[in-house]
Design an enzyme around this catalytic site. Sequence first.
Site, PDB file in Angstrom:
ATOM      1  N   HIS A   1       0.805  -1.228   0.000  1.00  0.00           N
ATOM      2  CA  HIS A   1       0.000   0.000   0.000  1.00  0.00           C
ATOM      3  C   HIS A   1       0.836   1.276   0.000  1.00  0.00           C
ATOM      4  O   HIS A   1       0.267   2.368   0.147  1.00  0.00           O
ATOM      5  CB  HIS A   1      -0.886   0.034   1.255  1.00  0.00           C
ATOM      6  CG  HIS A   1      -2.048  -0.891   1.175  1.00  0.00           C
ATOM      7  ND1 HIS A   1      -3.344  -0.502   1.002  1.00  0.00           N
ATOM      8  CD2 HIS A   1      -2.086  -2.244   1.225  1.00  0.00           C
ATOM      9  CE1 HIS A   1      -4.131  -1.562   0.976  1.00  0.00           C
ATOM     10  NE2 HIS A   1      -3.410  -2.636   1.100  1.00  0.00           N
TER      11      HIS A   1
ATOM     12  N   ILE B   1       0.778   6.887   0.976  1.00  0.00           N
ATOM     13  CA  ILE B   1       0.093   5.669   1.411  1.00  0.00           C
ATOM     14  C   ILE B   1      -1.283   5.570   0.757  1.00  0.00           C
ATOM     15  O   ILE B   1      -2.037   6.549   0.737  1.00  0.00           O
ATOM     16  CB  ILE B   1      -0.074   5.689   2.947  1.00  0.00           C
ATOM     17  CG1 ILE B   1       1.294   5.868   3.613  1.00  0.00           C
ATOM     18  CG2 ILE B   1      -0.764   4.440   3.447  1.00  0.00           C
ATOM     19  CD1 ILE B   1       1.219   6.331   5.043  1.00  0.00           C
ATOM     20  N   CYS B   2      -1.575   4.418   0.225  1.00  0.00           N
ATOM     21  CA  CYS B   2      -2.899   4.175  -0.366  1.00  0.00           C
ATOM     22  C   CYS B   2      -3.747   3.508   0.710  1.00  0.00           C
ATOM     23  O   CYS B   2      -3.575   2.325   1.017  1.00  0.00           O
ATOM     24  CB  CYS B   2      -2.741   3.250  -1.575  1.00  0.00           C
ATOM     25  SG  CYS B   2      -4.321   2.800  -2.278  1.00  0.00           S
ATOM     26  N   LEU B   3      -4.624   4.335   1.345  1.00  0.00           N
ATOM     27  CA  LEU B   3      -5.433   3.802   2.453  1.00  0.00           C
ATOM     28  C   LEU B   3      -6.770   4.521   2.430  1.00  0.00           C
ATOM     29  O   LEU B   3      -6.817   5.763   2.453  1.00  0.00           O
ATOM     30  CB  LEU B   3      -4.715   4.061   3.786  1.00  0.00           C
ATOM     31  CG  LEU B   3      -5.402   3.640   5.064  1.00  0.00           C
ATOM     32  CD1 LEU B   3      -5.681   2.136   5.080  1.00  0.00           C
ATOM     33  CD2 LEU B   3      -4.553   4.007   6.287  1.00  0.00           C
TER      34      LEU B   3
END
Lengths: 152, 31
Positions: free
Chosen positions: A80, A87-89
Site C-alpha cells: 500500500h 500511502i494508499c489507504l
Amino acid sequence: MSTPALRRLMRDLLPWQEDPLVGVSGAPSENNIMQWNAVIFEPDGTPFEDGTFKLVIEFSEEYPDKPPTVRFLSKMFHPHVYADGSICLDTLQDRRSPTYDVSSILTSIQSLLDEPNPNSPANSQAAQLYQENKREYEKRVSAIVEQSWNDS
Amino acid sequence: IHSKYRKKHQNEFQLLVDQAKKGYKKTGIMS
C-alpha cells in the site's frame, strides 16, 4: 490566530499527553503546527517487528473536513505504500470521517502494515511477493526494518 | 527532501521513537 483546524489539532494532541499510545506517536514539528512528525513502532510477531518508521503528516486549513497527507520518510516496502512514501489507504481518502483524529490515522496505518490488501497495490512488486513468495517478501521487509534504525 | 527533513528533525523523531516504545512497555509486550 486560532482557526478550527488549529483548535482541532490541539485536541488531537491530547491522547499522547494523557498516556503513551501503543507503538504510535506524533507531535507538531518545531516550526510548523500544520506539519507533524510521527513514528510507528511495530509490534513483535510481524515481519515489521522492531521497525521505527518515521512519517510526516501535513494538514491544510480544511482539516478535519479534508484529510491530511501522510507520507513515510523511512524507506518502506509494502503493497500500500508508493515509492515516494505516500500511502494508499481508504481512511486517508474518500471513506474518511472528520472524527478520525491523528492517533486513529496512525493506528490504522500500523495495522495496515501487517494486513495488506494486495489487490489494489501502490507497490506491485511488494504485492506480488506478498502473494507468491512470502520468504522473499519478509527478507525485503527486514531490510527496511534495519534501515529504519539507521535513518534517524 | 526526505533525508534533509529527517536530519533537521532528528531529535524530534528520537523523542517520538522513545514515546512509541513507552506505549509498549506499559502494556508489558516489551520489557
